[in-house]
Design an enzyme around this catalytic site. Structure first.
Site, PDB file in Angstrom:
ATOM      1  CG  ASP A  21      -9.150 -24.694 -16.789  1.00  0.00           C
ATOM      2  OD1 ASP A  21      -9.096 -24.471 -15.561  1.00  0.00           O
ATOM      3  OD2 ASP A  21      -9.032 -23.787 -17.631  1.00  0.00           O
ATOM      4  CB  SER A  22     -14.609 -25.696 -15.073  1.00  0.00           C
ATOM      5  OG  SER A  22     -14.574 -27.085 -15.171  1.00  0.00           O
ATOM      6  CG  ASP A  37     -22.260 -22.895  -8.274  1.00  0.00           C
ATOM      7  OD1 ASP A  37     -21.785 -22.768  -9.424  1.00  0.00           O
ATOM      8  OD2 ASP A  37     -22.126 -23.924  -7.590  1.00  0.00           O
ATOM      9  N   GLY A  97     -18.111 -20.523  -6.172  1.00  0.00           N
ATOM     10  CA  GLY A  97     -17.799 -19.709  -7.339  1.00  0.00           C
ATOM     11  C   GLY A  97     -18.961 -18.829  -7.761  1.00  0.00           C
TER      12      GLY A  97
END
Length: 179
Positions: free
Chosen positions: A51-52, A135, A133
């Site tokens: 999970d990040s 980024d 995401g």
């Protein structure tokens, strides 16, 4: 990263499993464990899950474990990072980091865990076309680029997920050598 350890990595789909695990944990490690437990139970095989998320100092660590759902399910990646930039408007504190927790659960209950981070700052505007995401707004000062401007090789060398997987590979190697 795991290829040199003599293990075959397969996806849940490779073994006929399709599970959508609700991420109800309050930490990245808890969410990774929920996913690993579900896949291990369904497959009878060791399961690796992660999970990040993005943790922003000016937002008291948010969006954190809610990174993928920040602003609600109706927002896409662009909507989420646009909301993030709106919520940070006027903030002089731009420090942030990506965090990843990796959990490996074996059918006998053995757990291996690893963590990884990548420090950076939040840009004032999105830059770059790569990645996903957050980024385009996650800026790495040492490289003077956002994650969305990095090559895959540059990103893998410093990313939270890469760091977590490299740490996990060390844990797994030690486990395999003992067992």
């Amino acid at each position: 990263i795991l290829s040199g350890l003599g293990v075959e990595v397969v996806s849940p789909a490779d073994v006929g499993i399709s599970i959508d695990v609700e991420e109800t944990g309050t930490t990245f490690a808890e969410n990774a464990m929920l996913k690993a437990k579900a896949i291990c139970a369904a497959s009878g095989l060791p399961a690796i899950a992660d999970d990040s998320g993005l943790c922003v100092d000016a937002l008291n660590g948010g969006p954190g474990v809610y990174s993928a759902r920040y602003g609600g399910e109706e927002l896409d990646d662009r909507g989420r990072y646009t909301l993030l930039l709106q919520n940070m408007r006027g903030s002089m504190t731009r420090a942030a980091h990506f965090h990843t927790s990796v959990v490996c659960l074996f059918p006998d209950g053995t757990e291996l865990t690893a963590e990884g981070e990548c420090p950076g700052t939040i840009a004032y505007a999105p830059m770059g076309d790569g990645g996903f995401g957050y980024d385009p707004v996650f800026f790495v000062p040492g490289l003077r680029k956002t994650f969305a401007q990095l090559t895959a090789e540059e990103k893998n060398a410093i990313s939270h997920r890469g760091n977590a997987l490299r740490a996990f590979a060390v844990e797994l190697k030690e486990y395999l050598e003992k067992n």
